[in-house]
Write a protein that holds these residues in place. Structure first.
Motif, PDB file in Angstrom:
ATOM      1  N   GLU A 194       0.858  -1.175  -0.117  1.00 19.40           N
ATOM      2  CA  GLU A 194       0.014  -0.106   0.009  1.00 19.40           C
ATOM      3  C   GLU A 194       0.758   1.153   0.098  1.00 19.40           C
ATOM      4  O   GLU A 194       0.474   2.207  -0.456  1.00 19.40           O
ATOM      5  CB  GLU A 194      -1.073  -0.156   1.025  1.00 19.40           C
ATOM      6  N   THR A 195       2.101   1.206   0.616  1.00 21.39           N
ATOM      7  CA  THR A 195       2.910   2.447   0.734  1.00 21.39           C
ATOM      8  C   THR A 195       3.831   2.304  -0.405  1.00 21.39           C
ATOM      9  O   THR A 195       4.416   3.577  -0.694  1.00 21.39           O
ATOM     10  CB  THR A 195       3.738   2.309   2.121  1.00 21.39           C
ATOM     11  N   MET A 196       4.221   1.238  -1.252  1.00 21.02           N
ATOM     12  CA  MET A 196       5.189   1.459  -2.189  1.00 21.02           C
ATOM     13  C   MET A 196       4.557   2.227  -3.524  1.00 21.02           C
ATOM     14  O   MET A 196       3.394   1.823  -3.790  1.00 21.02           O
ATOM     15  CB  MET A 196       5.513  -0.102  -2.659  1.00 21.02           C
ATOM     16  N   PRO A 197       5.031   3.160  -4.036  1.00 19.51           N
ATOM     17  CA  PRO A 197       4.691   3.863  -5.144  1.00 19.51           C
ATOM     18  C   PRO A 197       4.619   2.554  -6.426  1.00 19.51           C
ATOM     19  O   PRO A 197       5.116   1.725  -6.508  1.00 19.51           O
ATOM     20  CB  PRO A 197       5.682   4.868  -5.690  1.00 19.51           C
ATOM     21  N   ALA A 198       3.475   2.775  -7.217  1.00 21.54           N
ATOM     22  CA  ALA A 198       3.338   2.125  -8.378  1.00 21.54           C
ATOM     23  C   ALA A 198       4.281   2.693  -9.418  1.00 21.54           C
ATOM     24  O   ALA A 198       4.451   3.951  -9.561  1.00 21.54           O
ATOM     25  CB  ALA A 198       1.840   2.270  -8.879  1.00 21.54           C
ATOM     26  N   VAL A 199       4.879   1.876 -10.202  1.00 15.94           N
ATOM     27  CA  VAL A 199       5.903   2.301 -11.105  1.00 15.94           C
ATOM     28  C   VAL A 199       5.615   1.403 -12.539  1.00 15.94           C
ATOM     29  O   VAL A 199       4.929   0.214 -12.356  1.00 15.94           O
ATOM     30  CB  VAL A 199       7.157   1.907 -10.921  1.00 15.94           C
ATOM     31  N   ALA A 200       5.760   2.014 -13.714  1.00 15.27           N
ATOM     32  CA  ALA A 200       5.430   1.067 -14.925  1.00 15.27           C
ATOM     33  C   ALA A 200       6.457   1.655 -15.987  1.00 15.27           C
ATOM     34  O   ALA A 200       7.242   2.726 -15.899  1.00 15.27           O
ATOM     35  CB  ALA A 200       4.024   1.829 -15.510  1.00 15.27           C
ATOM     36  N   GLY A 201       6.842   0.710 -16.836  1.00 19.53           N
ATOM     37  CA  GLY A 201       7.690   0.723 -17.868  1.00 19.53           C
ATOM     38  C   GLY A 201       7.265   1.456 -19.144  1.00 19.53           C
ATOM     39  O   GLY A 201       6.034   2.384 -19.083  1.00 19.53           O
ATOM     40  N   PRO A 202       8.072   2.169 -19.975  1.00 20.66           N
ATOM     41  CA  PRO A 202       7.960   2.863 -21.316  1.00 20.66           C
ATOM     42  C   PRO A 202       6.820   2.535 -22.096  1.00 20.66           C
ATOM     43  O   PRO A 202       6.460   1.374 -22.118  1.00 20.66           O
ATOM     44  CB  PRO A 202       9.139   2.973 -21.998  1.00 20.66           C
ATOM     45  N   GLU A 203       5.931   3.715 -22.623  1.00 23.76           N
ATOM     46  CA  GLU A 203       5.003   3.323 -23.548  1.00 23.76           C
ATOM     47  C   GLU A 203       5.438   3.898 -24.953  1.00 23.76           C
ATOM     48  O   GLU A 203       6.151   4.616 -25.005  1.00 23.76           O
ATOM     49  CB  GLU A 203       3.670   4.152 -23.211  1.00 23.76           C
ATOM     50  N   ASP A 204       4.881   3.472 -26.005  1.00 25.50           N
ATOM     51  CA  ASP A 204       5.064   3.756 -27.283  1.00 25.50           C
ATOM     52  C   ASP A 204       5.042   5.264 -27.519  1.00 25.50           C
ATOM     53  O   ASP A 204       3.889   5.809 -26.923  1.00 25.50           O
ATOM     54  CB  ASP A 204       4.600   2.966 -28.390  1.00 25.50           C
ATOM     55  N   GLY A 205       6.015   6.077 -28.179  1.00 28.58           N
ATOM     56  CA  GLY A 205       5.552   7.377 -28.647  1.00 28.58           C
ATOM     57  C   GLY A 205       5.865   8.379 -27.492  1.00 28.58           C
ATOM     58  O   GLY A 205       5.499   9.432 -27.731  1.00 28.58           O
ATOM     59  N   MET A 206       6.443   7.936 -26.403  1.00 33.28           N
ATOM     60  CA  MET A 206       6.860   9.052 -25.554  1.00 33.28           C
ATOM     61  C   MET A 206       8.015  10.218 -25.980  1.00 33.28           C
ATOM     62  O   MET A 206       8.676   9.474 -26.760  1.00 33.28           O
ATOM     63  CB  MET A 206       7.165   8.404 -24.311  1.00 33.28           C
ATOM     64  N   SER A 207       7.813  11.306 -25.458  1.00 37.36           N
ATOM     65  CA  SER A 207       8.642  12.260 -25.983  1.00 37.36           C
ATOM     66  C   SER A 207       9.853  11.977 -25.017  1.00 37.36           C
ATOM     67  O   SER A 207       9.696  11.325 -23.873  1.00 37.36           O
ATOM     68  CB  SER A 207       8.187  13.643 -25.754  1.00 37.36           C
ATOM     69  N   PRO A 208      11.118  12.686 -25.326  1.00 34.87           N
ATOM     70  CA  PRO A 208      12.063  12.552 -24.533  1.00 34.87           C
ATOM     71  C   PRO A 208      12.031  13.014 -23.069  1.00 34.87           C
ATOM     72  O   PRO A 208      12.434  12.201 -21.942  1.00 34.87           O
ATOM     73  CB  PRO A 208      13.155  13.438 -25.126  1.00 34.87           C
ATOM     74  N   GLU A 209      11.276  14.023 -22.820  1.00 30.90           N
ATOM     75  CA  GLU A 209      10.719  14.511 -21.576  1.00 30.90           C
ATOM     76  C   GLU A 209      10.082  13.473 -20.515  1.00 30.90           C
ATOM     77  O   GLU A 209      10.298  13.147 -19.466  1.00 30.90           O
ATOM     78  CB  GLU A 209       9.961  15.779 -21.450  1.00 30.90           C
ATOM     79  N   GLU A 210       9.092  12.921 -21.746  1.00 32.82           N
ATOM     80  CA  GLU A 210       8.255  11.888 -20.818  1.00 32.82           C
ATOM     81  C   GLU A 210       8.995  10.511 -20.545  1.00 32.82           C
ATOM     82  O   GLU A 210       8.639   9.959 -19.436  1.00 32.82           O
ATOM     83  CB  GLU A 210       6.893  11.529 -21.766  1.00 32.82           C
ATOM     84  N   VAL A 211       9.809  10.207 -21.450  1.00 30.73           N
ATOM     85  CA  VAL A 211      10.860   9.242 -20.951  1.00 30.73           C
ATOM     86  C   VAL A 211      11.568   9.293 -19.571  1.00 30.73           C
ATOM     87  O   VAL A 211      11.559   8.593 -18.608  1.00 30.73           O
ATOM     88  CB  VAL A 211      11.574   8.754 -22.080  1.00 30.73           C
ATOM     89  N   VAL A 212      11.994  10.672 -19.640  1.00 30.48           N
ATOM     90  CA  VAL A 212      13.142  10.903 -18.386  1.00 30.48           C
ATOM     91  C   VAL A 212      12.066  11.051 -17.241  1.00 30.48           C
ATOM     92  O   VAL A 212      12.328  10.488 -15.963  1.00 30.48           O
ATOM     93  CB  VAL A 212      13.633  12.344 -18.665  1.00 30.48           C
ATOM     94  N   GLN A 213      10.764  11.531 -17.324  1.00 31.62           N
ATOM     95  CA  GLN A 213       9.720  11.426 -16.262  1.00 31.62           C
ATOM     96  C   GLN A 213       9.367  10.067 -15.835  1.00 31.62           C
ATOM     97  O   GLN A 213       9.348   9.714 -14.694  1.00 31.62           O
ATOM     98  CB  GLN A 213       8.311  12.336 -16.692  1.00 31.62           C
TER      99      GLN A 213
END
Length: 573
Positions: A51-70
């Protein structure tokens, strides 16, 4: 090299990224409290839950460079499988060499993410609150500190991936307690019998036993160098890649240079340091120590010869009733025998005593001089003069300490009243006001509150002494807490080797704060009439404040009156 020398003992991804780019204040980095409601800050749980651990996810197609870094920054909160999700944002080459454990930047606010001059470059900037190095040592940062890093990207099969980024991760301060846990490493005081805690922060994950042992073998944090010792010879290293834990037993296999099978005393000291460090882990109940592939000889009897139990001080305090020296205990006071009138007519304040209650120091003449005296030499000897001297502290080796408004720290040997006090080298204090200075009961560390303009800082600094125990210098300090204040004085006092209490000294409402040496804290009940003095004995049951002329003791969630006449009390130390 002698091993006992001071040196050697010595979609989802996008929304998650935005959410994780916002952080709150790190525990232990707020200002010293002056007023406000009671606010309990609980220590982090031993293990972060789903419940306390943040959810994380891998990259999606079409991400901009800024979105990849985010997305990469957000995935830096997911430690599973050696940060497997975060590595998905990297090129295959970088994914194999990136070292997430090399450094952690703890930040507050929102991470600034901007495209660089080129399409394939992104600049990340954060408000840095703390840095944690590969050995788990946390360095809190001054207010307003910033940290930036440049990220290079390339297209791989039409998708942006990170090709160059500094080692390490960025963690929002609001998530720190869910992801990291403070642990104490243990080193030795000069007497070889007392252990000294050295707090370290590591990700709360399987394998932390390995991180702890490697950090222990690498020696104390820089602020403790020359102040503590280690039983491990230089270049001692782990044999193998890890410290496995099975059925409650941590197996530590070491490569010890020139290890002597017959040096049982050193072996037992090494075992003690390891045991005290590892038994804090919930899944460790015993330690198996190997060297050169075989059991290390620990001799007969109790294998762990050292204990992390706190050094206790007498339960009675020294204080003043008018100009008269008195002892205070159990809500009652009595004159201090033949010493009761020692300071009569000298405008005394802040008496202090050693742990044997036969050596004393005090301020006189409006805090402009420190005098010392003993039960056998009762005539006060003026040892230090200066402006706005801090309340004295008498260490276990018989030295009385004080600091001044201009940052000078001085110490006087109680056994040599005719000798001049020594000036303790601490160039980092020049021009800064020492509001409070207390020496730890193991004699290795100075706890200071220092003001510089409108800011106040709580610091711990290691003490370097000569072979006779005379203080020589204070190391560059470990910053426990910092904040913005109104320039008022503050005070901090030890209640054990690993805990202390701090508060502003003010006639307005105040909230003293209980700290451990890692910087975690809990606010204590509000003192409505302000605080003019703090005293700390043995643990939380012996915390006292002076408020509106009354001595009060912490009892649960209130401050119980103890005396209407006794002021300036202090426990030994």
């Amino acid at each position: 090299m002698n091993p006992r020398s001071p040196r050697n003992r010595t979609g989802l991804a996008r929304t998650t990224a935005v959410a994780l780019a916002t952080g709150l204040m790190i525990s232990g980095c707020a200002s010293i409290p002056r007023s406000g409601p009671v606010h309990q800050v609980e220590p982090p749980a031993a293990t972060a839950t789903e419940e306390t651990m943040p959810a994380v996810a891998g990259p999606e197609d079409g991400m901009s460079p800024e979105e990849v870094v985010q997305g990469f920054l957000a995935a830096g909160q997911g430690q599973d499988d050696d940060y497997a999700v975060a590595r998905q944002y990297l090129t295959s080459e970088l994914a194999g060499t990136w070292r997430p454990y090399a450094r952690t930047v703890v930040f507050s606010g929102a991470a600034g993410i901007q495209q660089g001059l080129e399409e394939d470059q992104v600049r990340v900037s954060v408000d840095a609150r703390a840095m944690i190095d590969s050995n788990g040592t946390m360095q809190r940062q001054e207010a307003g500190s910033s940290e930036g890093m440049d990220v290079d990207l390339v297209q791989v099969d039409g998708q942006w991936r990170i090709s160059e980024v500094p080692d390490g991760v960025l963690v929002p301060a609001s998530n720190l307690d869910d992801l990291y846990q403070p642990y104490n490493l243990y080193f030795l005081a000069d007497d070889g019998q007392t252990v000294v805690p050295d707090p370290r922060w590591f990700p709360d994950r399987p394998g932390v036993s390995t991180s702890l042992v490697r950090a222990l073998l690498n020696g104390p944090a820089s602020y403790l160098e020359g102040s503590v010792e280690t039983a491990f010879p230089e270049d001692t290293a782990l044999e193998g890649a890890s410290v496995p834990v099975q059925d409650g037993t941590a197996t530590v296999s070491l490569d010890v240079p020139n290890n002597s099978a017959v040096d049982v005393a050193s072996n037992r000291e090494m075992y003690s340091q390891l045991t005290l460090t590892l038994l804090a882990l919930g899944d460790v109940s015993q330690v198996d120590l190997l060297a050169g592939g075989g059991q290390m000889d620990l001799g007969a009897g109790d294998e762990a010869t050292l204990s992390a139990d706190s050094i206790e001080v007498p339960s009675r305090q020294i204080g003043l009733d008018g100009d008269q020296l008195v002892f205070q205990q159990g809500g009652q006071s009595s004159p201090d025998g033949d010493l009761a009138d020692t300071l009569s007519g000298q405008d005394p304040s802040h008496p202090a005593m050693n742990i044997d209650t036969d050596g004393f120091a005090a301020l006189v003449d409006g805090d402009s001089a420190m005098v010392t005296f003993t039960t056998t030499s009762t005539e006060p000897a003026e040892r230090v003069t200066g402006e706005g001297l801090s309340a004295p502290s008498v260490d276990t080796q018989g030295w009385a300490w004080t600091g001044s408004d201009d940052g000078q720290v001085s110490a006087a040997d109680l056994s040599q009243p005719e000798e001049d006090a020594v000036n303790v080298d601490a160039a980092w204090l020049n021009g800064r006001e020492v509001s409070s200075l207390k020496i730890s009961r193991d004699g290795t560390r100075a706890l200071l509150v220092v003001t510089d303009g409108d800011s106040a800082q709580v610091l711990i600094s290691g003490i370097e002494r000569d072979d006779d125990g005379a203080p020589q210098s204070l190391n560059e300090p470990y910053l426990v807490d910092t904040g913005q204040g109104a320039g008022m004085k503050s005070q901090a006092v030890w209640i054990s080797e690993s805990q202390f209490v701090a508060s502003a000294l003010t006639d307005r409402s105040a909230v003293p704060r209980l700290y451990d040496v890692s910087g975690r804290y809990r606010d204590l009940p509000v003192v409505e009439d302000g605080v003019s003095n703090l005293a700390g004995g043995n643990g939380e049951s012996e915390i006292f404040v002076e408020s509106d002329g009354r001595l009060r003791m912490l009892t649960g969630e209130s401050w119980s009156p103890q005396s209407d006449s006794v002021t300036s009390t202090a426990f030994a130390g």
